[in-house]
Enzyme design. Structure first.
Site, short mmCIF file in Angstrom:
data_model
loop_
_atom_site.label_atom_id
_atom_site.label_comp_id
_atom_site.label_asym_id
_atom_site.label_seq_id
_atom_site.Cartn_x
_atom_site.Cartn_y
_atom_site.Cartn_z
N SER A 278 0.78 -1.00 0.00
CA SER A 278 0.07 -0.14 -0.13
C SER A 278 0.99 1.31 -0.02
O SER A 278 1.76 1.14 0.49
CB SER A 278 -0.75 -0.14 1.36
OG SER A 278 -1.55 1.26 1.36
N LYS A 284 -0.25 -3.60 5.25
CA LYS A 284 -1.14 -4.33 4.02
C LYS A 284 -0.01 -5.12 3.26
O LYS A 284 0.48 -5.07 2.60
CB LYS A 284 -1.96 -3.40 3.47
CG LYS A 284 -2.98 -2.61 4.33
CD LYS A 284 -4.20 -1.74 3.57
CE LYS A 284 -4.99 -2.76 2.47
NZ LYS A 284 -5.79 -1.86 1.79
N ASN A 286 -1.75 -6.59 0.11
CA ASN A 286 -3.02 -6.75 -0.71
C ASN A 286 -3.05 -7.94 -1.74
O ASN A 286 -1.91 -8.22 -2.32
CB ASN A 286 -3.55 -5.46 -1.60
CG ASN A 286 -3.42 -4.38 -0.47
OD1 ASN A 286 -4.44 -4.28 0.30
ND2 ASN A 286 -2.92 -3.17 -0.96
N ARG A 318 -22.06 -6.25 -47.13
CA ARG A 318 -20.95 -5.96 -46.27
C ARG A 318 -21.45 -4.55 -45.15
O ARG A 318 -22.05 -4.03 -45.50
CB ARG A 318 -19.99 -5.16 -47.39
CG ARG A 318 -19.29 -6.01 -48.35
CD ARG A 318 -18.21 -6.74 -47.93
NE ARG A 318 -17.13 -6.06 -47.20
CZ ARG A 318 -16.45 -5.05 -48.26
NH1 ARG A 318 -16.55 -5.14 -49.73
NH2 ARG A 318 -15.37 -4.55 -47.73
#
Length: 411
Positions: A278, A284, A286, A318
């Site tokens: 972080s 943290k 993650n 087309r």
């Protein structure tokens, strides 16, 4: 390549890049020219592999000129003719005869999609190997099953991983099937093969229409694709590619969602090998790969939906705009799927299972997780069985057998 807007895009390398697109279109033109020469519909001295005529440095020029004609083939063809003229006047005169811009561009997109699919399938094989290992190692590791976010009954983590495994194998097989049916696009101006048939007729070919179909077969063989009828406004082949790619991201997204949920600190049952940091909270870790895989799974279906919308709005012989909407959409979907395939393999290869946390969560839930077993036993006025594993062993064995077969199929 790398993309600030899509972390991990560099995993896709040159796949579906602009230089790769340019190269694929040149490859298509060269294969068609060689086919015309082989069938003696153009002079033998028109033979030219078109090698070395254009390259990455020409992307900007071709791209800038694409707006005037609505596609890059017109400008590319002009450039190819100008550069091949000094060495081969006949090649400059006869290249592209019998094709239309959509033939070249569609076939080039199919080639690019095949390259991307090949990479995804290689990564999928690695995922299956990693998942089979998880299933074998944790076939008896108890964990709480969760339904509608709540703890439900005891299962094993091996069974949970087996369901991941089955979905990845199914996605891989689906993509491989679409890749195996990848087809050339050859129809000429309006899908009737009129120009190539006229070339044959004016040279007294006894069966001009049959010669045109033979051209398609030779052309497809040169490119390693399947010869089929023109599909200028029948775009199911494009939507099938998109759907197969999305089925892959669906499978990985489901796994990533499970991992992200079980990696929450209050659950703590799974952990990525290396958590992301972080910018402001150093404590943290993650689950970054799971986050990025969920991103891919969320973004992919709308891209496939665009391909389906374009298919539905194709008109006449087309298409007018719907075809044009496919190119960048397919590129984005393919590159993102390749990126996700690498991230999924990395996630699964390094996934850490905390059996102690699983056991602790089960213990905390207590006998509540056996309420269903007790209710069934009560209906028969019998004591519950010693275990409540159901067909876990058989389901695990079936998943492992599926993995073994898939790995044999793809070896």
């Amino acid at each position: 390549m790398a993309d600030l807007f899509w972390p991990g895009d560099e995993h896709a390398g040159d796949l579906f890049s602009e230089p790769a697109f340019l190269s694929a279109m040149v490859r298509v033109e060269a294969a068609w020219l060689a086919t015309l020469v082989e069938h003696r519909l153009v002079p033998a001295d028109a033979a030219d592999d078109l090698d070395g005529l254009v390259g990455p440095d020409d992307v900007a020029e071709v791209a800038a000129g694409a707006e005037s004609g609505g596609n890059p083939v017109i400008g590319l063809l002009k450039l190819l003719r100008a550069r091949v003229e000094p060495r081969n006047t006949a090649a400059a005169r006869w290249m592209h005869r019998g094709l239309t811009s959509q033939d070249v561009l569609d076939t080039a997109l199919v080639l690019l999609a095949g390259d991307a699919s090949e990479r995804v399938l290689a990564e999928t094989r690695g995922q299956v190997e990693a998942l089979a290992t998880l299933v074998r190692e944790h076939r008896a590791t108890p964990v709480a099953a969760r339904t509608l976010t709540q703890q439900a009954v005891p299962i094993t983590f091996g069974l949970k991983a087996a369901t991941w495994l089955e979905s990845v194998v199914a996605a891989g097989r689906g993509l491989a099937a679409v890749d195996a049916s990848a087809a050339v696009q050859v129809g000429g101006a309006a899908g009737s093969l009129a120009a190539s048939s006229e070339l044959a007729a004016l040279q007294d070919d006894p069966d001009p229409a049959g010669r045109s179909l033979a051209l398609v077969e030779t052309f497809a063989d040169r490119l390693g694709l399947v010869p089929v009828a023109p599909w200028h406004t029948s775009r199911g082949r494009v939507t099938a590619i998109g759907d197969a790619l999305v089925t892959c991201t669906d499978a990985w997204g489901r796994i990533a969602t499970d991992v992200a949920t079980l990696a929450r600190p209050e659950v703590g049952e799974l952990h990525e090998a290396t958590g992301g940091g972080s910018s402001t909270m150093p404590h943290k870790q993650n689950p970054v790969l799971s986050v990025l895989l969920r991103r891919a799974a969320i973004a992919a279906p709308p891209l496939a939906a665009t391909l389906h919308t374009a298919s539905a709005l194709s008109v006449d012989e087309r298409p007018d705009g719907s075809w044009h909407a496919e190119w960048a959409t397919l590129r984005t979907l393919a590159r993102r799927t390749v990126t996700a395939s690498v991230q999924a393999r990395t996630l699964l290869s390094g996934l850490r299972v905390d059996a102690e946390a699983m056991a602790a969560n089960l213990a905390e839930a207590g006998d509540a997780l056996l309420a269903e077993q007790r209710s069934i036993a009560g209906l028969l006025d019998r004591d519950p069985s010693p275990t409540y594993a159901g067909a876990t062993d058989l389901l695990v064995e079936r998943a492992l057998a599926t993995a073994t077969t898939y790995l044999q199929e793809t070896s």
